[in-house]
Write a protein that holds these residues in place. Sequence first.
Motif, short mmCIF file in Angstrom:
data_model
loop_
_atom_site.label_atom_id
_atom_site.label_comp_id
_atom_site.label_asym_id
_atom_site.label_seq_id
_atom_site.Cartn_x
_atom_site.Cartn_y
_atom_site.Cartn_z
N SER A 1 3.38 3.35 -0.46
CA SER A 1 4.64 4.95 -0.27
C SER A 1 5.79 4.44 -1.62
O SER A 1 5.53 3.00 -1.89
CB SER A 1 5.36 4.33 0.77
N ARG A 2 6.42 5.24 -1.72
CA ARG A 2 7.01 4.72 -2.68
C ARG A 2 8.90 5.31 -2.24
O ARG A 2 8.89 6.62 -1.73
CB ARG A 2 6.98 6.15 -3.90
N ASP A 3 9.78 5.10 -2.44
CA ASP A 3 11.22 5.60 -2.50
C ASP A 3 11.92 6.04 -3.99
O ASP A 3 12.05 4.44 -5.24
CB ASP A 3 11.52 4.33 -2.26
N ASN A 4 11.55 6.98 -4.66
CA ASN A 4 11.89 7.57 -5.51
C ASN A 4 13.61 7.11 -5.98
O ASN A 4 13.88 7.37 -7.16
CB ASN A 4 11.58 8.45 -6.26
N THR A 5 14.05 6.46 -4.97
CA THR A 5 16.25 6.37 -5.25
C THR A 5 15.89 5.18 -5.88
O THR A 5 17.05 5.46 -6.65
CB THR A 5 16.23 7.04 -4.30
N LYS A 6 15.16 4.34 -5.87
CA LYS A 6 15.01 3.12 -5.40
C LYS A 6 14.26 2.85 -6.52
O LYS A 6 13.83 1.14 -7.62
CB LYS A 6 14.64 2.53 -4.26
N ASN A 7 13.05 3.68 -7.25
CA ASN A 7 12.16 4.05 -8.25
C ASN A 7 11.22 2.26 -7.73
O ASN A 7 10.75 1.87 -8.66
CB ASN A 7 12.88 3.66 -9.81
N THR A 8 10.85 2.36 -6.82
CA THR A 8 10.09 1.06 -6.22
C THR A 8 8.88 1.76 -5.59
O THR A 8 8.95 2.65 -4.40
CB THR A 8 11.32 0.86 -5.26
N VAL A 9 8.11 1.47 -5.80
CA VAL A 9 6.20 1.47 -4.32
C VAL A 9 6.31 0.40 -4.22
O VAL A 9 6.15 -1.13 -4.67
CB VAL A 9 5.86 2.05 -5.68
N TYR A 10 5.21 0.71 -2.37
CA TYR A 10 5.20 -0.37 -1.78
C TYR A 10 4.19 -0.48 -1.80
O TYR A 10 3.61 0.43 -1.56
CB TYR A 10 6.53 -0.37 -0.93
N LEU A 11 3.81 -1.28 -1.47
CA LEU A 11 1.86 -1.63 -0.55
C LEU A 11 2.74 -2.48 0.97
O LEU A 11 2.09 -3.90 1.00
CB LEU A 11 1.45 -2.38 -1.51
N GLN A 12 1.79 -1.86 1.54
CA GLN A 12 2.58 -2.65 3.00
C GLN A 12 0.79 -2.89 3.53
O GLN A 12 -0.41 -2.44 3.45
CB GLN A 12 2.97 -1.87 4.57
N MET A 13 0.64 -4.30 3.91
CA MET A 13 -0.61 -4.92 3.38
C MET A 13 -1.18 -5.66 5.31
O MET A 13 -0.23 -6.80 5.35
CB MET A 13 -1.15 -6.04 2.34
N ASN A 14 -1.71 -5.58 5.42
CA ASN A 14 -1.85 -5.14 6.97
C ASN A 14 -3.94 -5.94 7.29
O ASN A 14 -4.53 -6.10 6.35
CB ASN A 14 -1.51 -4.49 8.17
N SER A 15 -3.38 -6.62 8.09
CA SER A 15 -5.16 -7.50 8.84
C SER A 15 -5.40 -7.60 7.54
O SER A 15 -6.74 -7.81 7.40
CB SER A 15 -5.69 -6.08 9.27
N LEU A 16 -4.92 -8.76 6.58
CA LEU A 16 -4.92 -9.17 5.65
C LEU A 16 -6.44 -10.87 6.13
O LEU A 16 -6.31 -10.86 7.19
CB LEU A 16 -4.49 -10.49 5.16
N ARG A 17 -7.78 -10.76 4.65
CA ARG A 17 -8.61 -10.86 4.65
C ARG A 17 -9.06 -12.54 3.76
O ARG A 17 -7.92 -12.13 3.29
CB ARG A 17 -10.00 -10.22 5.29
N PRO A 18 -9.18 -12.96 3.83
CA PRO A 18 -9.15 -14.00 2.61
C PRO A 18 -9.95 -13.50 1.23
O PRO A 18 -9.61 -13.18 0.32
CB PRO A 18 -10.39 -15.14 3.25
N GLU A 19 -10.59 -12.52 1.60
CA GLU A 19 -11.09 -11.78 0.53
C GLU A 19 -10.59 -10.91 -0.37
O GLU A 19 -10.47 -10.06 -1.17
CB GLU A 19 -12.70 -10.85 0.34
N ASP A 20 -8.96 -10.67 0.28
CA ASP A 20 -7.95 -10.02 0.10
C ASP A 20 -7.31 -11.05 -1.57
O ASP A 20 -6.30 -10.22 -2.26
CB ASP A 20 -7.48 -9.64 0.81
#
Length: 123
Positions: A70-89
């Motif tokens: 997702s991105r918040d253009n008012t904050k010039n910021t992009v997010y990456l929400q990572m769920n169900s993480l695995r060792p290969e991540d």
Amino acid sequence: QVQLVESGGGLVQPGGSLRLSCAASARTGSDYAMGWFRQAPGKEREWISAISWSGLTAFTSSVKGRFTISRDNTKNTVYLQMNSLRPEDTAVYYCAARSGRFYSVNRADYEYWGQGTQVTVSS
């Protein structure tokens, strides 16, 4: 010139979650598409997700359904929400910006890169 700074990496157990942030030094809202890449030890840097200026998103198959961007253009910021993480991540995660409204899955199409943030998934 756009400077990108990632944050939010760390050590997490398998099945856990992390949210990465990428803060840009300049206004990126309507001028740049953003992408996330990762590089595991001994491997090539790979594209994992991207978002266009309008919010269209894409994911590589290995993270689809587990990661959101997702991105918040008012904050010039992009997010990456990572769920169900695995060792290969486990990898260093990089955000990148490319001029224009549309994203790309090609590393060479991105002009600006952050320094990376380490994500380690381990019990």
